[in-house]
Scaffold this motif. Structure first.
Motif, PDB file in Angstrom:
ATOM      1  N   TYR A  16      -1.831 -51.604 -35.234  1.00  0.00           N
ATOM      2  CA  TYR A  16      -1.837 -50.236 -34.742  1.00  0.00           C
ATOM      3  C   TYR A  16      -1.212 -50.010 -33.584  1.00  0.00           C
ATOM      4  N   TYR A  25       4.894 -41.354 -30.015  1.00  0.00           N
ATOM      5  CA  TYR A  25       3.180 -41.270 -29.635  1.00  0.00           C
ATOM      6  C   TYR A  25       3.101 -41.674 -28.273  1.00  0.00           C
ATOM      7  N   GLY A  48     -13.168 -40.740 -31.762  1.00  0.00           N
ATOM      8  CA  GLY A  48     -12.212 -41.525 -32.799  1.00  0.00           C
ATOM      9  C   GLY A  48     -11.484 -42.085 -31.683  1.00  0.00           C
ATOM     10  N   ASP A  69     -16.176 -44.575 -32.031  1.00  0.00           N
ATOM     11  CA  ASP A  69     -15.393 -44.739 -33.288  1.00  0.00           C
ATOM     12  C   ASP A  69     -16.201 -45.281 -34.360  1.00  0.00           C
ATOM     13  N   ASN A  91     -20.436 -42.684 -36.210  1.00  0.00           N
ATOM     14  CA  ASN A  91     -20.014 -41.707 -37.165  1.00  0.00           C
ATOM     15  C   ASN A  91     -19.942 -40.318 -36.624  1.00  0.00           C
ATOM     16  N   LEU A  92     -18.937 -39.918 -36.476  1.00  0.00           N
ATOM     17  CA  LEU A  92     -18.754 -38.428 -36.174  1.00  0.00           C
ATOM     18  C   LEU A  92     -19.317 -37.349 -37.108  1.00  0.00           C
ATOM     19  N   ASN A 109      -7.942 -37.400 -30.298  1.00  0.00           N
ATOM     20  CA  ASN A 109      -6.443 -37.604 -30.611  1.00  0.00           C
ATOM     21  C   ASN A 109      -6.532 -38.304 -32.094  1.00  0.00           C
TER      22      ASN A 109
HETATM   23  C1  LIG Z   1      -5.297 -42.243 -36.202  1.00  0.00           C
HETATM   24  S1  LIG Z   1      -6.749 -42.850 -35.504  1.00  0.00           S
HETATM   25  C2  LIG Z   1      -6.388 -42.351 -33.976  1.00  0.00           C
HETATM   26  C3  LIG Z   1      -6.936 -43.218 -32.802  1.00  0.00           C
HETATM   27  C4  LIG Z   1      -6.833 -42.893 -31.389  1.00  0.00           C
HETATM   28  N1  LIG Z   1      -7.508 -41.630 -31.001  1.00  0.00           N
HETATM   29  C5  LIG Z   1      -5.684 -42.719 -30.929  1.00  0.00           C
HETATM   30  O1  LIG Z   1      -5.245 -41.775 -30.247  1.00  0.00           O
HETATM   31  O2  LIG Z   1      -4.762 -43.684 -31.237  1.00  0.00           O
HETATM   32  C6  LIG Z   1      -8.185 -42.102 -36.195  1.00  0.00           C
HETATM   33  C7  LIG Z   1      -9.226 -42.571 -35.704  1.00  0.00           C
HETATM   34  O3  LIG Z   1     -10.480 -41.855 -36.596  1.00  0.00           O
HETATM   35  C8  LIG Z   1     -11.597 -42.751 -36.460  1.00  0.00           C
HETATM   36  N2  LIG Z   1     -12.424 -42.041 -37.494  1.00  0.00           N
HETATM   37  C9  LIG Z   1     -12.200 -41.651 -38.724  1.00  0.00           C
HETATM   38  N3  LIG Z   1     -13.149 -41.200 -39.190  1.00  0.00           N
HETATM   39  C10 LIG Z   1     -14.245 -41.269 -38.273  1.00  0.00           C
HETATM   40  C11 LIG Z   1     -15.769 -40.916 -38.283  1.00  0.00           C
HETATM   41  N4  LIG Z   1     -16.221 -40.254 -39.531  1.00  0.00           N
HETATM   42  N5  LIG Z   1     -16.404 -41.248 -37.199  1.00  0.00           N
HETATM   43  C12 LIG Z   1     -15.820 -41.977 -36.080  1.00  0.00           C
HETATM   44  N6  LIG Z   1     -14.560 -42.069 -36.033  1.00  0.00           N
HETATM   45  C13 LIG Z   1     -13.740 -41.922 -37.143  1.00  0.00           C
HETATM   46  C14 LIG Z   1     -11.090 -44.028 -36.990  1.00  0.00           C
HETATM   47  O4  LIG Z   1     -11.659 -45.295 -37.215  1.00  0.00           O
HETATM   48  C15 LIG Z   1      -9.695 -44.387 -36.123  1.00  0.00           C
HETATM   49  O5  LIG Z   1      -9.944 -44.989 -35.054  1.00  0.00           O
END
Ligand SMILES: C[S@@+](CC[C@H](N)C(=O)[O-])C[C@H]1O[C@@H](n2cnc3c(N)ncnc32)[C@H](O)[C@@H]1O
Length: 241
Positions: A16, A25, A48, A69, A91-92, A109
């Motif tokens: 990532y 980005y 997240g 996250d 978990n959100l 984000n």
């Molecule tokens: C595209 S990544 C973005 C990561 C970071 N915010 C960035 O700016 O690079 C999406 C993130 O959402 C998290 N995520 C997805 N579903 C989630 C949930 N139900 N609870 C907590 N985190 C979640 C994933 O683990 C991941 O880290």
């Protein structure tokens, strides 16, 4: 509907951080930091948090990020990058493990699109609850029509402008293997969106997300991330509002 699990994000996080080489980005993260308008010592919840690419910039600005996250390996990377800050697995789609009014600011984000629309009300309400009165929230998400190829092309155009043909070619070669993997993971995200378990957010979706929770002063969405995403700023009312 099949949801991409935390295992998906754990695997994606191996490559990532190559995204940090991708100019759209980088500009997106800078846009979020600008809109947060950070003051030294402010507490910021980064929901997240992923591998901490926003949080690391929050800490560099002298504010104090707290990240949550669902991915344990994302949280481990955050703890390695910024050991002095608090990062937790959570978990959100469940209530946030923080008391009311804990944070001066909130940021998220490219996360809400990964939360099924039926669960988003809780996420917005929880963000509202943990922000202090008057606190600011900044969210960004990829929006309908998102295509990783378009972002990559925008990157190449910008890189050509900054580094010329040879410089651009050298950088592309250096990151070719993780970039292919990133395309693969984005293909899986797009497939999830097509099946309806993920759904990208328009300007209006972000407005409604914030409005129903009680946020005010909601900005018109600003196009970010090489025009593939939308960024919205809002505020929790002060006690006097
Ligand atoms: C595209 S990544 C973005 C990561 C970071 N915010 C960035 O700016 O690079 C999406 C993130 O959402 C998290 N995520 C997805 N579903 C989630 C949930 N139900 N609870 C907590 N985190 C979640 C994933 O683990 C991941 O880290």
């Amino acid at each position: 509907m099949k949801q991409l699990t935390s295992t998906f994000w754990d695997k994606y996080f191996v490559v990532y951080d190559t995204l940090n080489q991708l100019l759209p980005y980088k500009y997106l993260i800078s846009d979020l930091i600008t809109e947060l308008d950070l003051k030294k010592g402010e507490s910021v919840i980064d929901v997240g948090v992923g591998t901490g690419n926003v949080s690391i910039r929050i800490a560099a600005a002298g504010a104090v990020p707290t990240g949550i996250d669902i991915s344990p390996s994302g949280i481990k990377i955050c703890q390695e990058k910024i050991p002095q800050c608090n990062f937790i697995v959570g978990n959100l789609m469940e209530p946030l493990p923080f008391v009311d009014c804990s944070f001066d600011k909130a940021v998220s984000n490219n996360v809400i699109y990964a939360i099924p629309p039926s669960e988003r009300k809780l996420v917005a309400n929880e963000l509202f609850r943990v922000l202090r009165p008057g606190g600011r929230i900044v969210i960004a998400n990829i929006s309908p029509g998102f295509s990783p190829a378009r972002i990559y092309l925008a990157h190449i155009r910008e890189e050509l402008r900054l580094s010329g043909i040879l410089g651009t070619f050298g950088k592309i070669l250096k990151f070719i293997s993780p970039t292919i993997k990133i395309f693969y993971y984005n293909f899986l995200i797009q497939r999830s969106a097509l099946k309806g378990s993920y759904s990208y957010l328009s300007e209006d979706d972000q407005y409604q997300f914030l409005k129903q929770a009680g946020f005010i002063n909601i900005s018109p969405g600003k196009r970010v991330y090489a025009n593939a995403g939308v960024l919205t700023v809002a505020q929790k009312p002060n006690e006097s509002n």
